[in-house]
Motif scaffolding. Structure first.
Motif, PDB file in Angstrom:
ATOM      1  N   GLY A  67       0.823  -1.198   0.000  1.00  0.00           N
ATOM      2  CA  GLY A  67       0.000   0.000   0.000  1.00  0.00           C
ATOM      3  C   GLY A  67       0.857   1.248   0.000  1.00  0.00           C
ATOM      4  N   THR A  68       0.376   2.292  -0.629  1.00  0.00           N
ATOM      5  CA  THR A  68       1.002   3.608  -0.527  1.00  0.00           C
ATOM      6  C   THR A  68      -0.073   4.654  -0.794  1.00  0.00           C
ATOM      7  OG1 THR A  68       2.961   4.902  -1.124  1.00  0.00           O
ATOM      8  CG2 THR A  68       1.719   3.943  -2.940  1.00  0.00           C
ATOM      9  N   VAL A  69       0.091   5.835  -0.235  1.00  0.00           N
ATOM     10  CA  VAL A  69      -0.907   6.890  -0.390  1.00  0.00           C
ATOM     11  C   VAL A  69      -0.402   7.969  -1.346  1.00  0.00           C
ATOM     12  CG1 VAL A  69      -2.292   8.643   0.792  1.00  0.00           C
ATOM     13  CG2 VAL A  69      -1.879   6.427   1.879  1.00  0.00           C
ATOM     14  N   ILE A  70       0.721   8.588  -1.005  1.00  0.00           N
ATOM     15  CA  ILE A  70       1.274   9.631  -1.866  1.00  0.00           C
ATOM     16  C   ILE A  70       2.279   8.971  -2.787  1.00  0.00           C
ATOM     17  CG2 ILE A  70       2.525  11.816  -1.934  1.00  0.00           C
ATOM     18  CD1 ILE A  70       1.316  12.464   0.784  1.00  0.00           C
ATOM     19  N   GLN A  71       1.864   8.773  -4.000  1.00  0.00           N
ATOM     20  CA  GLN A  71       2.610   7.940  -4.933  1.00  0.00           C
ATOM     21  C   GLN A  71       3.772   8.691  -5.573  1.00  0.00           C
ATOM     22  OE1 GLN A  71       0.502   6.350  -8.526  1.00  0.00           O
ATOM     23  NE2 GLN A  71       0.349   4.522  -7.266  1.00  0.00           N
ATOM     24  N   GLU A  72       4.928   8.060  -5.569  1.00  0.00           N
ATOM     25  CA  GLU A  72       6.079   8.581  -6.293  1.00  0.00           C
ATOM     26  C   GLU A  72       5.910   8.216  -7.765  1.00  0.00           C
ATOM     27  OE1 GLU A  72       9.049   9.987  -8.075  1.00  0.00           O
ATOM     28  OE2 GLU A  72       8.992  10.438  -5.914  1.00  0.00           O
ATOM     29  N   VAL A  73       5.901   9.207  -8.635  1.00  0.00           N
ATOM     30  CA  VAL A  73       5.578   8.962 -10.045  1.00  0.00           C
ATOM     31  C   VAL A  73       6.620   8.093 -10.749  1.00  0.00           C
ATOM     32  CG1 VAL A  73       4.191  11.033 -10.278  1.00  0.00           C
ATOM     33  CG2 VAL A  73       6.646  11.163 -10.713  1.00  0.00           C
ATOM     34  N   LYS A  74       7.842   8.091 -10.255  1.00  0.00           N
ATOM     35  CA  LYS A  74       8.882   7.283 -10.894  1.00  0.00           C
ATOM     36  C   LYS A  74       8.713   5.796 -10.591  1.00  0.00           C
ATOM     37  CE  LYS A  74      12.430  10.906 -10.884  1.00  0.00           C
ATOM     38  NZ  LYS A  74      13.768  11.290 -10.377  1.00  0.00           N
ATOM     39  N   THR A  75       8.037   5.488  -9.501  1.00  0.00           N
ATOM     40  CA  THR A  75       7.853   4.084  -9.102  1.00  0.00           C
ATOM     41  C   THR A  75       6.397   3.880  -8.697  1.00  0.00           C
ATOM     42  OG1 THR A  75       8.574   4.638  -6.854  1.00  0.00           O
ATOM     43  CG2 THR A  75      10.238   3.768  -8.352  1.00  0.00           C
ATOM     44  N   SER A  76       5.489   4.045  -9.651  1.00  0.00           N
ATOM     45  CA  SER A  76       4.071   4.009  -9.315  1.00  0.00           C
ATOM     46  C   SER A  76       3.646   2.659  -8.748  1.00  0.00           C
ATOM     47  CB  SER A  76       3.227   4.355 -10.547  1.00  0.00           C
ATOM     48  OG  SER A  76       3.500   3.451 -11.598  1.00  0.00           O
ATOM     49  N   ASN A  77       4.250   1.570  -9.206  1.00  0.00           N
ATOM     50  CA  ASN A  77       3.984   0.257  -8.604  1.00  0.00           C
ATOM     51  C   ASN A  77       5.123  -0.060  -7.649  1.00  0.00           C
ATOM     52  OD1 ASN A  77       3.089  -2.268  -7.903  1.00  0.00           O
ATOM     53  ND2 ASN A  77       3.364  -3.186  -9.914  1.00  0.00           N
ATOM     54  N   VAL A  78       5.103   0.600  -6.485  1.00  0.00           N
ATOM     55  CA  VAL A  78       6.216   0.497  -5.548  1.00  0.00           C
ATOM     56  C   VAL A  78       6.390  -0.936  -5.043  1.00  0.00           C
ATOM     57  CG1 VAL A  78       4.902   1.055  -3.459  1.00  0.00           C
ATOM     58  CG2 VAL A  78       7.325   1.689  -3.610  1.00  0.00           C
ATOM     59  N   ALA A  79       5.328  -1.722  -5.042  1.00  0.00           N
ATOM     60  CA  ALA A  79       5.436  -3.115  -4.606  1.00  0.00           C
ATOM     61  C   ALA A  79       6.424  -3.889  -5.476  1.00  0.00           C
ATOM     62  CB  ALA A  79       4.062  -3.791  -4.648  1.00  0.00           C
ATOM     63  N   ARG A  80       6.322  -3.713  -6.779  1.00  0.00           N
ATOM     64  CA  ARG A  80       7.198  -4.426  -7.703  1.00  0.00           C
ATOM     65  C   ARG A  80       8.637  -3.930  -7.601  1.00  0.00           C
ATOM     66  NH1 ARG A  80       8.203  -9.176 -10.256  1.00  0.00           N
ATOM     67  NH2 ARG A  80       8.884  -8.892 -12.424  1.00  0.00           N
ATOM     68  N   GLU A  81       8.806  -2.612  -7.532  1.00  0.00           N
ATOM     69  CA  GLU A  81      10.149  -2.044  -7.428  1.00  0.00           C
ATOM     70  C   GLU A  81      10.852  -2.537  -6.164  1.00  0.00           C
ATOM     71  OE1 GLU A  81      11.529  -0.134  -9.684  1.00  0.00           O
ATOM     72  OE2 GLU A  81       9.833   0.489 -10.929  1.00  0.00           O
ATOM     73  N   ALA A  82      10.126  -2.494  -5.040  1.00  0.00           N
ATOM     74  CA  ALA A  82      10.724  -2.893  -3.768  1.00  0.00           C
ATOM     75  C   ALA A  82      10.997  -4.393  -3.726  1.00  0.00           C
ATOM     76  CB  ALA A  82       9.810  -2.493  -2.614  1.00  0.00           C
ATOM     77  N   ALA A  83      10.095  -5.184  -4.291  1.00  0.00           N
ATOM     78  CA  ALA A  83      10.265  -6.638  -4.291  1.00  0.00           C
ATOM     79  C   ALA A  83      11.506  -7.045  -5.080  1.00  0.00           C
ATOM     80  CB  ALA A  83       9.023  -7.310  -4.864  1.00  0.00           C
ATOM     81  N   LEU A  84      11.683  -6.454  -6.246  1.00  0.00           N
ATOM     82  CA  LEU A  84      12.871  -6.770  -7.043  1.00  0.00           C
ATOM     83  C   LEU A  84      14.135  -6.316  -6.325  1.00  0.00           C
ATOM     84  CD1 LEU A  84      11.599  -5.850 -10.627  1.00  0.00           C
ATOM     85  CD2 LEU A  84      11.951  -8.154  -9.684  1.00  0.00           C
ATOM     86  N   GLY A  85      14.073  -5.145  -5.711  1.00  0.00           N
ATOM     87  CA  GLY A  85      15.225  -4.633  -4.982  1.00  0.00           C
ATOM     88  C   GLY A  85      15.588  -5.488  -3.782  1.00  0.00           C
ATOM     89  N   ALA A  86      14.573  -6.096  -3.155  1.00  0.00           N
ATOM     90  CA  ALA A  86      14.806  -6.944  -1.988  1.00  0.00           C
ATOM     91  C   ALA A  86      15.270  -8.345  -2.370  1.00  0.00           C
ATOM     92  CB  ALA A  86      13.536  -7.028  -1.143  1.00  0.00           C
ATOM     93  N   GLY A  87      15.257  -8.646  -3.661  1.00  0.00           N
ATOM     94  CA  GLY A  87      15.758  -9.930  -4.109  1.00  0.00           C
ATOM     95  C   GLY A  87      14.728 -11.015  -4.286  1.00  0.00           C
ATOM     96  N   PHE A  88      13.437 -10.656  -4.257  1.00  0.00           N
ATOM     97  CA  PHE A  88      12.414 -11.657  -4.518  1.00  0.00           C
ATOM     98  C   PHE A  88      12.495 -12.103  -5.977  1.00  0.00           C
ATOM     99  CE2 PHE A  88      10.701  -9.831  -0.666  1.00  0.00           C
ATOM    100  CZ  PHE A  88      10.100 -10.910  -0.035  1.00  0.00           C
TER     101      PHE A  88
END
Length: 392
Positions: A67-88
């Motif tokens: 979930g996110t409220v104030i969305q960063e336009v560069k990473t609108s799907n922050v779940a995917r960005e963070a998951a890849l960064g975390a190594g999932f």
């Protein structure tokens, strides 16, 4: 604390869904240590903390919802960005939800739905909010300047002022935060961050000098009785009970019935807990007296006091809710005893996971059986969930 009941809320033919564990980053005042990061950096840190805490194989997760409220336009799907960064695994789908301050609540119940429907066995849910860099369409330097000017007007010393309830909670919660009583804080970032930094003890005299933030000169909402602008992220591992046990986990709690509610935002903007609490209790076949642990989101001291007053009012119950009598307010000795959003901070989309994880920990420590989470959200919406302690 009431004695544990022999009754369980398990339902025939419905999968038991469990909370295996939950973590969060330290919640920090916006514009402090996290200021140069990005939202997906915080979310990644929470996800990595969850992996470390649980020892979960990265490819064992079927789905990720954030979930996110104030969305960063560069990473609108922050779940995917963070998951890849975390190594999932790049084969693990991830999507992002938004529902104001109950965004991670929505992420968690989405996970519950996926598991109950048989689509998944293991889902990671969470939320992140980054108030240090709200995407106003100016340069980052200008945005930081604008936020700094705004915070100078609205933050200041910050403890609750509207009632003795708030003052008592915030002073007692400072020990909770600094001693990690909640057990779900992780270290994140390039600098070692080991604790929340929003607690600012002050005297009643100091707080009384603060000016109202909105309605002047007679408003009651000040920096002392409001949740502060907060950066932070949270994450929880939710699984089917069968899968969790097969992988050797000892779950912390069952996630049981939940509801979402909506009211007219004109005059009932943040009364979601008042409406959601009786609905989820009725759905679960429980009463207020059956609940051992209450965790309500605190947006403002006035919001909490308004909900407690509405819940104790026969008139409100009859006039607005169509009830014969009042809902009834939670006993204060069971209510937010380890700290609430006023003292710990409120990264909008991360708070729901904090609430649920705190309930699970409190049930374990205090020996209770049932907990209830409730939260309001912008737009006149709200959420409540019943949580059942996992047998020890």
């Amino acid at each position: 604390m009431s004695a544990p009941s022999k009754k369980t809320l398990a339902k025939s033919g419905v999968k038991n869904v469990v909370l295996v564990d939950g973590v969060r980053t330290p919640f920090l005042l916006s514009g402090t240590t996290y200021a140069d990061l990005m939202p997906h950096d915080l979310a990644r840190a929470a996800l990595q903390g969850l992996l470390k805490r649980t020892g979960l194989p990265k490819d064992a997760v079927d789905y990720i919802v954030y979930g996110t409220v104030i969305q960063e336009v560069k990473t609108s799907n922050v779940a995917r960005e963070a998951a890849l960064g975390a190594g999932f695994s790049d084969k693990t789908p991830a999507h992002t939800v938004t529902m104001a301050c109950i965004s991670s609540n929505q992420a968690m119940t989405t996970a519950v739905g996926l598991i109950a429907a048989g689509q998944c066995d293991a889902v990671v849910a969470g939320g992140v909010e980054f108030m240090s860099d709200v995407p106003i369409r100016h340069s980052r330097k200008m945005r930081k300047t604008m936020l700094s000017l705004n915070k100078a007007k609205t933050l200041g010393a910050r403890l609750s002022l509207l009632s003795p309830f708030d003052l008592k909670k915030c002073f007692s919660n400072s020990d909770c935060c600094l001693n990690f009583k909640c057990g779900d804080v992780i270290v994140t970032g390039r600098d070692i961050v080991s604790k929340d930094n929003g607690i600012r003890p002050a005297t009643m005299e100091q707080m009384a000098k603060l000016k109202p933030a909105f309605i002047k000169p007679h408003g009651t909402v000040t920096a002392a009785n409001s949740s502060f602008l907060t950066d932070g992220a949270s994450a929880v591992l939710i699984m089917s009970e069968e899968k969790a046990l097969a992988m050797g986990y000892k779950p912390k709690a069952y996630l049981r019935d939940f509801v979402y509610v909506s009211q007219d935002p004109k005059d009932q903007l943040l009364l979601g807990p008042t409406y959601a609490t009786p609905k989820v209790l009725e759905k679960s076949g429980l009463t207020l007296n059956d609940i051992d642990v209450f965790e309500f989101h605190e947006a403002f001291a006035g919001q909490i006091m308004a909900n407690l007053k509405a819940m104790e009012s026969d008139w409100f119950g009859q006039t607005y809710m169509g009830r014969k009598t009042k809902v009834g307010a939670p006993p204060m000795e069971k209510f937010n005893t380890w700290g609430g959003s006023l003292s710990l901070g409120h990264p909008f989309a991360a708070t729901g996971c904090r609430l649920v994880t705190t309930v699970a920990h409190r049930l374990q420590k205090e020996g209770g059986q049932y907990g209830l989470v409730a939260a309001c959200a912008a737009g006149g919406q709200g959420h409540a969930m019943v949580i059942e302690a996992y047998p020890q």
